[in-house]
Design a protein around this motif. Structure first.
Motif, short mmCIF file in Angstrom:
data_model
loop_
_atom_site.label_atom_id
_atom_site.label_comp_id
_atom_site.label_asym_id
_atom_site.label_seq_id
_atom_site.Cartn_x
_atom_site.Cartn_y
_atom_site.Cartn_z
N THR A 1 2.41 -2.68 -8.64
CA THR A 1 1.75 -3.22 -7.44
C THR A 1 1.69 -4.75 -7.47
N ASP A 2 1.59 -5.36 -8.67
CA ASP A 2 1.63 -6.83 -8.74
C ASP A 2 3.01 -7.35 -8.35
N VAL A 3 4.04 -6.78 -8.98
CA VAL A 3 5.40 -7.25 -8.73
C VAL A 3 5.76 -7.06 -7.26
N VAL A 4 5.51 -5.85 -6.73
CA VAL A 4 5.86 -5.58 -5.33
C VAL A 4 5.01 -6.45 -4.40
N GLY A 5 3.73 -6.60 -4.71
CA GLY A 5 2.85 -7.41 -3.87
C GLY A 5 3.34 -8.85 -3.77
N PHE A 6 3.60 -9.48 -4.92
CA PHE A 6 4.08 -10.88 -4.91
C PHE A 6 5.45 -10.97 -4.25
N PHE A 7 6.32 -10.02 -4.58
CA PHE A 7 7.69 -10.07 -4.09
C PHE A 7 7.72 -9.90 -2.57
N ALA A 8 6.98 -8.92 -2.06
CA ALA A 8 6.99 -8.66 -0.62
C ALA A 8 6.44 -9.87 0.14
N PHE A 9 5.29 -10.37 -0.30
CA PHE A 9 4.64 -11.46 0.42
C PHE A 9 5.47 -12.75 0.36
N LEU A 10 5.83 -13.16 -0.87
CA LEU A 10 6.57 -14.41 -1.02
C LEU A 10 8.00 -14.26 -0.50
N GLY A 11 8.57 -13.07 -0.65
CA GLY A 11 9.94 -12.83 -0.17
C GLY A 11 10.00 -12.95 1.35
N LEU A 12 9.08 -12.29 2.04
CA LEU A 12 9.03 -12.38 3.50
C LEU A 12 8.82 -13.83 3.93
N ALA A 13 7.92 -14.53 3.22
CA ALA A 13 7.64 -15.93 3.56
C ALA A 13 8.88 -16.79 3.38
N THR A 14 9.60 -16.57 2.29
CA THR A 14 10.81 -17.36 2.04
C THR A 14 11.84 -17.13 3.14
N LEU B 1 0.83 -1.21 0.00
CA LEU B 1 0.00 0.00 0.00
C LEU B 1 0.87 1.26 0.00
N LEU B 2 1.99 1.21 0.69
CA LEU B 2 2.90 2.36 0.67
C LEU B 2 3.50 2.56 -0.73
N VAL B 3 3.95 1.45 -1.32
CA VAL B 3 4.51 1.54 -2.68
C VAL B 3 3.43 2.03 -3.64
N ALA B 4 2.20 1.54 -3.46
CA ALA B 4 1.09 1.95 -4.34
C ALA B 4 0.86 3.45 -4.26
N ALA B 5 0.93 4.04 -3.05
CA ALA B 5 0.71 5.48 -2.89
C ALA B 5 1.79 6.26 -3.62
N LEU B 6 3.06 5.83 -3.43
CA LEU B 6 4.17 6.52 -4.12
C LEU B 6 4.04 6.36 -5.62
N ALA B 7 3.76 5.12 -6.07
CA ALA B 7 3.67 4.86 -7.51
C ALA B 7 2.48 5.62 -8.12
N GLY B 8 1.34 5.61 -7.43
CA GLY B 8 0.15 6.29 -7.94
C GLY B 8 0.37 7.79 -8.10
N THR B 9 1.23 8.37 -7.26
CA THR B 9 1.50 9.81 -7.38
C THR B 9 2.60 10.08 -8.40
#
Lengths: 452, 452
Positions: free
Chosen positions: B435-448, B402-410
């Protein structure tokens, strides 16, 4: 001095820069002089282009507050009105057009409206009350009471002398309104005819009678349609008995057109067309939270669909990698159809007589593009994973999802509209839910059937 | 007869129904009579609300083809023009406003334009050529050459007598234009002043000189801004030397405002604002295919990110179920910011002086709503899967996205704008990819990180 291309955009930003510098160094005098040399609409634009802290300072430096206030969008108006008492509102709005006063008052709580009305002169109060008695989004709510009326039996010479007794004629007057003894609308006398006809003939001989007056209850977007189709500059408004109530001018119609066109864009993102670009965190956060909450629920629904296929994903993990592609392509295709249909509905083009043709066109577009995308994706997967089965499964799922997207993109907005739900606001959420659920279900379902 | 609420929408559909019935039973006569009793703009609306087969029949039944043609949108105009030869185009466009003729000609290939011009009278040809020499999307391309000019030294009495020699005054004339001997713009004589002032005084004494004429090179959306801010009905257009070229009227400005406002909506779905709602399959399919192709590539990029985490998904298959939620919420949040910024740019509100404030506001909205959504999702996952680890991971990933989305959206639309790429067209695609790339990367990266 002429205004040349791109000057205006640059001008706004350089004025804003000047204001920022001045506010920082505390030299208000210069800003005040600059501000009050501008048109009210330009000042309003500068205020709307400023974050809240600068706004409050700018507002204090403005001399003709009423004129500026009426140019601001509803949401920004409300921000300033909240800090004023009834006497101030009455003072600031004095001398404004009746419809603009009514627009401003509609931002206030009922108690304050009554106080402001009580503080007005009897004549102004009656006029504003007549506009306030109609919904803001109807012809009655848009109209102004500043009409110039004439009787049919007068000669043009008399009309010309009558006009010369006025100091000025209300802005955007292209017609005088012809009324009978009961103040009922009879016809229009265009100024252009008044100016090109011999002074000895009567109003009746040259007045225009083939234009219908606008009913005070007509919706504002229908008023805009009438103005656009007939290239009107102003038009008379009447009550059920044909009695003249006022007139609507093109500048107010332009505002309706702008807001109507913005409505679809903003609603698709769950926003209001009056949304203030620089709304403070405290206002914007809860509004956005509601939209995020709704979308969280639909995302969970889609996830629940995936959840039912966990066993299959455990067997073939490549499915997890590819499944978002199927859902996403359905969303993109459906969104194109949805946007075309929402705009068509807003323009009044789409209804029961052409929906069949539209549906079949969207179907055939999807068949062709579905095959194309399925082929591209299938070849890519076959080469990437060296797995013909998954290639065939993703191709088939994509065709299914694109077909469903075409049907959903056409039928969802039309169904919502017939249920009196705003298709622009709800359409996107419902569509994405459908394309996500169908995308995941088709892809993982086919895979499960194949691999079990 | 008055026009009451919702009548117009229903009217269009019932007229379309009547036309369909008549065309099926072959009773063209009745349809022809009904059609030619309508305003040209109403006929154009019926044609645009009909699928191509009925369109061709309707077109053959129309008497005043030129008037109807100029009311149609560019794309539909082009469909009819394609079937006409130069002589027919010249015949049909005779008597139209200069700017409308120029608009129509611009749909044709250069060779045909030359043929049509050659078939015109010398006077008309010169006028149309003067408009054609300017870009369609500038003041010069919008202007009309039908001005009424007067000299400053004349008395109003002489002006009134001069006007009476005209059979009619051009539509939307609210001012006469005052020019000097070299035909340079000097000022405006509002009809309202002409009508309220004593006939013995001169034009010079009452003319308005504080309104700047419009430069012929000014972009059409800037022209619309000027009209909106100043509530103009018409405005003079001049060349670099101040010589009067023509005037722009509010009806053409309304078209620009409508198209400009539609632009953002349609572009976000990869469509053109002139897109014909009933474009045939053969036209619509390839256009949509390009957009689907671009989005297929971005979806594959996002899938590739998931691909790098296959091992982790194999270990914890619940990750595959939940990962689309994180990506989707980022997309929704980013899209809200993007829409507000794109509209702000289109309205000329956003620039270097306020982008900092906007960015920080979006940041704080995301912090608050990110925490809120993370909490809701975390609790739900903890209860659903009874797994605190995944609950914490999905919460953290959602806040990050959501933070990346706010920066990217602006920042995305502002960066695109500064690169002269249309932010409305490219913004949505770039944002969703981020937002797709960051979303998948953040979630799966943290999980890994957690599960390895």
């Amino acid at each position: 001095m002429q205004t040349s291309a791109d000057d205006l955009q640059i001008q706004t930003q350089s004025q804003l820069g000047e204001i920022n510098d001045a506010l920082e160094s505390g030299t208000f005098k210069q800003v005040r002089r600059m501000l009050n040399g501008l048109q009210p609409a330009e000042i309003a634009h500068l205020i709307e282009s400023s974050p809240p802290p600068s706004r409050r300072v700018l507002w204090r430096l403005v001399d003709n507050e009423g004129e500026v206030l009426q140019e601001l969008s509803d949401e920004v108006q409300a921000q300033f009105l909240r800090r004023m008492d009834a006497a101030e509102v009455a003072e600031v709005t004095e001398g404004l057009d009746t419809d603009d006063v009514a627009d401003i008052l509609q931002q206030l709580p009922d108690r304050v409206i009554r106080e402001v009305l009580a503080a007005m002169s009897a004549r102004d109060r009656l006029r504003v009350e007549s506009v306030l008695s109609y919904d803001e989004e109807t012809a009655g709510g848009m109209m102004n009471t500043d009409t110039i009326t004439v009787r049919p039996r007068l000669t043009l010479d008399v009309v010309l002398r009558y006009l010369r007794r006025h100091d000025e004629i209300p802005a955007s007057t292209d017609n005088l309104i012809v009324v009978n003894r009961k103040d009922q609308f009879v016809g229009l006398l265009p100024l252009s005819k008044l100016l090109t006809s011999p002074p000895t003939i009567t109003v009746r001989e040259i007045m225009v009678t083939d234009i219908d007056p606008i009913d005070a209850d007509l919706a504002d977007n229908e008023v805009a349609n009438l103005f656009e189709r007939n290239d009107w500059v102003s038009a008379p408004v009447v009550d059920k008995d044909g009695k003249l109530l006022g007139r609507i001018t093109i500048d107010d119609v332009v505002d309706v057109i702008r807001e109507d066109a913005d409505h679809s864009l903003m609603s698709l993102a769950g926003l209001d067309e009056e949304e203030d670009t620089f709304a403070p965190v405290s206002l914007a956060t809860p509004r956005r939270a509601i939209w995020l909450g709704i979308n969280l629920i639909t995302a969970i629904v889609a996830a629940a669909v995936i959840g039912t296929f966990q066993e299959t994903i455990e067997k073939v993990v490549a499915l997890a990698v590819l499944m978002p592609i199927v859902a996403s392509m359905g969303g993109v295709a459906g969104n194109q159809t949805l946007t075309v249909v929402i705009r068509g509905i807003a323009l009044g083009q789409i209804g029961r007589n052409n929906i069949g043709w539209l549906l079949s066109r969207e179907f055939w577009i999807s068949v062709i593009n579905g095959l194309l995308m399925a082929l591209a994706m299938g070849i890519m997967v076959a080469l990437w994973l060296n797995d013909m089965n998954i290639a065939l499964i993703i191709g088939a799922a994509m065709i299914i999802n694109l077909l469903v997207a075409a049907l959903a993109g056409t039928l969802i907005p039309i169904t919502l509209k017939s249920l009196s739900i705003d298709p622009a606001l709800a359409g996107g959420v419902v569509l994405t839910t459908v394309t996500d659920v169908v995308g995941f279900f088709a892809f993982l379902g086919l895979a499960t059937y194949f691999y079990s």
